[in-house]
Scaffold this motif. Structure first.
Motif, PDB file in Angstrom:
ATOM      1  N   MET A 265       0.844  -1.170   0.000  1.00 58.09           N
ATOM      2  CA  MET A 265       0.000   0.000   0.000  1.00 58.09           C
ATOM      3  C   MET A 265       0.890   1.234   0.000  1.00 58.09           C
ATOM      4  O   MET A 265       1.818   1.339   0.782  1.00 58.09           O
ATOM      5  CB  MET A 265      -0.913  -0.013   1.232  1.00 58.09           C
ATOM      6  N   ASP A 266       0.583   2.159  -0.892  1.00 55.48           N
ATOM      7  CA  ASP A 266       1.349   3.400  -0.965  1.00 55.48           C
ATOM      8  C   ASP A 266       0.899   4.349   0.136  1.00 55.48           C
ATOM      9  O   ASP A 266      -0.238   4.275   0.613  1.00 55.48           O
ATOM     10  CB  ASP A 266       1.138   4.079  -2.318  1.00 55.48           C
ATOM     11  N   THR A 267       1.765   5.245   0.520  1.00 49.82           N
ATOM     12  CA  THR A 267       1.417   6.245   1.527  1.00 49.82           C
ATOM     13  C   THR A 267       1.737   7.640   0.995  1.00 49.82           C
ATOM     14  O   THR A 267       2.536   7.787   0.061  1.00 49.82           O
ATOM     15  CB  THR A 267       2.196   6.030   2.841  1.00 49.82           C
ATOM     16  N   VAL A 268       1.101   8.637   1.576  1.00 51.52           N
ATOM     17  CA  VAL A 268       1.393  10.031   1.277  1.00 51.52           C
ATOM     18  C   VAL A 268       1.552  10.756   2.598  1.00 51.52           C
ATOM     19  O   VAL A 268       1.129  10.259   3.642  1.00 51.52           O
ATOM     20  CB  VAL A 268       0.274  10.692   0.432  1.00 51.52           C
ATOM     21  N   LYS A 269       2.161  11.915   2.542  1.00 52.01           N
ATOM     22  CA  LYS A 269       2.376  12.684   3.758  1.00 52.01           C
ATOM     23  C   LYS A 269       1.763  14.067   3.574  1.00 52.01           C
ATOM     24  O   LYS A 269       1.974  14.716   2.552  1.00 52.01           O
ATOM     25  CB  LYS A 269       3.874  12.809   4.033  1.00 52.01           C
ATOM     26  N   ALA A 270       0.969  14.497   4.535  1.00 50.38           N
ATOM     27  CA  ALA A 270       0.379  15.822   4.491  1.00 50.38           C
ATOM     28  C   ALA A 270       1.461  16.860   4.759  1.00 50.38           C
ATOM     29  O   ALA A 270       2.369  16.638   5.547  1.00 50.38           O
ATOM     30  CB  ALA A 270      -0.732  15.926   5.533  1.00 50.38           C
ATOM     31  N   ARG A 271       1.354  18.000   4.053  1.00 57.14           N
ATOM     32  CA  ARG A 271       2.318  19.086   4.263  1.00 57.14           C
ATOM     33  C   ARG A 271       1.560  20.402   4.278  1.00 57.14           C
ATOM     34  O   ARG A 271       0.460  20.509   3.755  1.00 57.14           O
ATOM     35  CB  ARG A 271       3.377  19.090   3.173  1.00 57.14           C
ATOM     36  N   LYS A 272       2.163  21.381   4.910  1.00 56.91           N
ATOM     37  CA  LYS A 272       1.524  22.700   5.015  1.00 56.91           C
ATOM     38  C   LYS A 272       1.958  23.559   3.837  1.00 56.91           C
ATOM     39  O   LYS A 272       3.129  23.612   3.485  1.00 56.91           O
ATOM     40  CB  LYS A 272       1.910  23.366   6.323  1.00 56.91           C
ATOM     41  N   GLN A 273       0.960  24.222   3.217  1.00 53.67           N
ATOM     42  CA  GLN A 273       1.243  25.177   2.149  1.00 53.67           C
ATOM     43  C   GLN A 273       0.369  26.398   2.417  1.00 53.67           C
ATOM     44  O   GLN A 273      -0.847  26.339   2.239  1.00 53.67           O
ATOM     45  CB  GLN A 273       0.941  24.584   0.782  1.00 53.67           C
ATOM     46  N   GLY A 274       0.972  27.456   2.879  1.00 51.57           N
ATOM     47  CA  GLY A 274       0.202  28.631   3.296  1.00 51.57           C
ATOM     48  C   GLY A 274      -0.634  28.275   4.505  1.00 51.57           C
ATOM     49  O   GLY A 274      -0.125  27.736   5.481  1.00 51.57           O
ATOM     50  N   ASN A 275      -1.935  28.517   4.427  1.00 49.01           N
ATOM     51  CA  ASN A 275      -2.838  28.190   5.536  1.00 49.01           C
ATOM     52  C   ASN A 275      -3.545  26.858   5.326  1.00 49.01           C
ATOM     53  O   ASN A 275      -4.463  26.516   6.063  1.00 49.01           O
ATOM     54  CB  ASN A 275      -3.891  29.292   5.711  1.00 49.01           C
ATOM     55  N   ALA A 276      -3.146  26.107   4.305  1.00 49.10           N
ATOM     56  CA  ALA A 276      -3.816  24.847   3.983  1.00 49.10           C
ATOM     57  C   ALA A 276      -2.882  23.666   4.232  1.00 49.10           C
ATOM     58  O   ALA A 276      -1.665  23.802   4.229  1.00 49.10           O
ATOM     59  CB  ALA A 276      -4.259  24.841   2.515  1.00 49.10           C
ATOM     60  N   ILE A 277      -3.476  22.511   4.442  1.00 49.41           N
ATOM     61  CA  ILE A 277      -2.737  21.253   4.524  1.00 49.41           C
ATOM     62  C   ILE A 277      -2.957  20.545   3.200  1.00 49.41           C
ATOM     63  O   ILE A 277      -4.094  20.356   2.767  1.00 49.41           O
ATOM     64  CB  ILE A 277      -3.233  20.382   5.698  1.00 49.41           C
ATOM     65  N   MET A 278      -1.900  20.142   2.533  1.00 52.59           N
ATOM     66  CA  MET A 278      -1.965  19.551   1.199  1.00 52.59           C
ATOM     67  C   MET A 278      -1.545  18.080   1.245  1.00 52.59           C
ATOM     68  O   MET A 278      -0.666  17.701   2.009  1.00 52.59           O
ATOM     69  CB  MET A 278      -1.020  20.289   0.233  1.00 52.59           C
ATOM     70  N   VAL A 279      -2.202  17.271   0.423  1.00 53.45           N
ATOM     71  CA  VAL A 279      -1.823  15.878   0.224  1.00 53.45           C
ATOM     72  C   VAL A 279      -1.621  15.699  -1.276  1.00 53.45           C
ATOM     73  O   VAL A 279      -2.507  16.029  -2.066  1.00 53.45           O
ATOM     74  CB  VAL A 279      -2.906  14.904   0.741  1.00 53.45           C
ATOM     75  N   THR A 280      -0.469  15.201  -1.697  1.00 52.01           N
ATOM     76  CA  THR A 280      -0.179  15.004  -3.107  1.00 52.01           C
ATOM     77  C   THR A 280      -0.655  13.624  -3.537  1.00 52.01           C
ATOM     78  O   THR A 280      -0.392  12.629  -2.866  1.00 52.01           O
ATOM     79  CB  THR A 280       1.340  15.130  -3.353  1.00 52.01           C
ATOM     80  N   LEU A 281      -1.378  13.570  -4.663  1.00 51.58           N
ATOM     81  CA  LEU A 281      -1.862  12.304  -5.206  1.00 51.58           C
ATOM     82  C   LEU A 281      -0.918  11.819  -6.292  1.00 51.58           C
ATOM     83  O   LEU A 281      -0.459  12.599  -7.120  1.00 51.58           O
ATOM     84  CB  LEU A 281      -3.273  12.472  -5.771  1.00 51.58           C
ATOM     85  N   SER A 282      -0.662  10.532  -6.302  1.00 52.09           N
ATOM     86  CA  SER A 282       0.222   9.931  -7.288  1.00 52.09           C
ATOM     87  C   SER A 282      -0.367  10.058  -8.693  1.00 52.09           C
ATOM     88  O   SER A 282      -1.587   9.953  -8.887  1.00 52.09           O
ATOM     89  CB  SER A 282       0.433   8.452  -6.949  1.00 52.09           C
ATOM     90  N   SER A 283       0.491  10.216  -9.702  1.00 53.94           N
ATOM     91  CA  SER A 283       0.025  10.302 -11.087  1.00 53.94           C
ATOM     92  C   SER A 283      -0.599   8.992 -11.548  1.00 53.94           C
ATOM     93  O   SER A 283      -1.406   8.985 -12.478  1.00 53.94           O
ATOM     94  CB  SER A 283       1.180  10.688 -12.014  1.00 53.94           C
ATOM     95  N   LYS A 284      -0.287   7.882 -10.891  1.00 49.64           N
ATOM     96  CA  LYS A 284      -0.891   6.607 -11.294  1.00 49.64           C
ATOM     97  C   LYS A 284      -2.383   6.539 -10.968  1.00 49.64           C
ATOM     98  O   LYS A 284      -3.083   5.669 -11.444  1.00 49.64           O
ATOM     99  CB  LYS A 284      -0.141   5.418 -10.697  1.00 49.64           C
ATOM    100  N   LEU A 285      -2.899   7.508 -10.200  1.00 55.00           N
ATOM    101  CA  LEU A 285      -4.337   7.583  -9.943  1.00 55.00           C
ATOM    102  C   LEU A 285      -5.073   8.263 -11.098  1.00 55.00           C
ATOM    103  O   LEU A 285      -6.295   8.296 -11.124  1.00 55.00           O
ATOM    104  CB  LEU A 285      -4.614   8.336  -8.642  1.00 55.00           C
TER     105      LEU A 285
END
Length: 77
Positions: A1-21
């Motif tokens: 199972m792949d994992t992602v890590k949330a990161r802060k960008q400005g006032n938002a929390i971002m999660v990057t989705l893999s291009s394979k999706l």
């Protein structure tokens, strides 16, 4: 199972989705978070029935759906 890590960008929390999706840039989603913290993304569709063929979403034995002719005052009180 792949994992992602949330990161802060400005006032938002971002999660990057893999291009394979195969998510297209600019694609819109409805989001939902349940009581257990599971986040669901539901693709937004402008008009789900835009290309539907006549009778595509009714059962052949559903006479209310297939034989109903609106008169125009069904919602009048």
């Amino acid at each position: 199972m792949d994992t992602v890590k949330a990161r802060k960008q400005g006032n938002a929390i971002m999660v990057t989705l893999s291009s394979k999706l195969a998510v297209k840039e600019g694609q819109e989603f409805f989001y939902y978070k349940d009581n257990e913290g599971i986040i669901s993304l539901i693709p937004k569709v402008d008009d789900y029935f835009a290309n539907a063929k006549l009778g595509q979403f009714t059962d052949s034995d559903d006479h209310l759906a297939t034989d109903f002719t609106p008169r125009g005052n069904e919602l009048d009180d």
